[in-house]
Write a protein that holds these residues in place. Structure first.
Motif: not given
Length: 291
Positions: A216-239
């Motif tokens: 579960p730790f590794l699964k959460a870590l992987h999901a966290h990185r994917e969520e961070r990447e989605a935030k990067v794309v969303a913030a870049l689209a807004k900017a």
């Protein structure tokens, strides 16, 4: 997804903890915003032993390792990767014991090319390739090349007990900084997925206590990185257009000032990965936009 970090680590600096039979841990007194309470050095075996990650140049830590192995012989000094909190202590430990050194190779990125934080003086006497075994008296480790946090990063699987020494690829107390050019987010995600596919029962990181429930730790870590990447794309689209440093505030929110620059480096690594995938493009200089 929230990562179930392990941050309860009462082991005193310089003290010795037996984690499983044949594996002992000593924590160096080099706490920081990036090392938690300090670097973990692991003593592997009994009698004729290996030390994995001797840590920084630190007289007290060297003395603690020698005291912990009094009456034994250190035959192997093994380095997971050449960051300055992991490998420089090898020099004094080898001088004191005559042990050989093992690692993937020297630091990949030279200082003039952005290889900050690297121990550019360490060159292993024995270079260890992916899948290669290191053996001693009563123990055997198999190397897994896991680039991402550092290009020459190795994890080590120990035979017979389900232990994976995950070093800084998977830490228990925090996510790892991935700072280009030596750090690479695409490599990091591939390496993380490689570890996720394994069936290890215990991860022993370079900083922090043991990870006792890896899946579960590794699964959460992987999901966290994917969520961070989605935030990067969303913030870049807004900017519309932005540099990695300009995205730190909208992606991370308020941060400890010591972490702002490393956060920018990790965001740059995300952007470079997204650029490779054709999802963002470089507009000018260090600025990016959504493709």
């Amino acid at each position: 997804m929230s990562i179930p970090f392990y941050r309860n680590d009462p082991l005193a600096h310089g003290a010795v903890e037996e984690i499983v039979p044949g594996v002992r841990r000593v924590v160096c007194n080099n706490p920081s915003a990036f090392t938690f309470r300090g670097t973990n050095s692991y003593i592997i075996g009994r009698g004729k032993v290996a030390v994995l990650d001797p840590g920084p140049e630190d007289d007290a830590h060297l003395a603690a390792l020698l005291a912990a192995t009094q009456g034994e012989t250190i035959t192997h000094v093994i380095v997971s990767h050449t960051h300055r909190d992991h490998s420089p202590g090898a020099r004094a430990l080898v001088a004191a014991t005559g042990a050989g050194t093992w690692g993937f190779g020297p630091h990949v990125t030279p200082p003039e090319a952005g290889g900050e934080g690297g121990d550019h003086g360490f060159v292993p006497g024995h270079r260890v390739a992916d899948g290669e075994a290191i053996e001693g008296e009563g123990w055997r480790l198999t190397a897994l090349h896991t680039p991402g946090h550092c290009a020459n990063h190795l994890c080590f699987a120990m035979d017979g007990n389900g232990v994976l020494f995950s070093a800084d690829h998977v830490m228990s107390w925090s996510t790892s900084v991935v700072s280009p050019p030596d750090g690479d987010m695409a490599d990091y995600m591939r390496s993380l997925e490689r570890v996720m596919a394994r069936e290890d029962s215990l991860l022993l990181p370079g900083h922090g206590p043991a990870i006792t429930d890896p899946k579960p730790f590794l699964k959460a870590l992987h999901a966290h990185r994917e969520e961070r990447e989605a935030k990067v794309v969303a913030a870049l689209a807004k900017a519309g257009e932005a540099t990695a440093d300009e995205l730190v505030a909208p992606v991370y929110g308020p941060l400890d000032p010591r972490l702002v620059r490393p956060a920018g480096r990790s965001l740059l690594s995300h952007l470079l990965k997204l650029e490779q995938e054709g999802r963002v493009r470089r507009t000018q200089g260090e600025s990016f936009s959504v493709a």
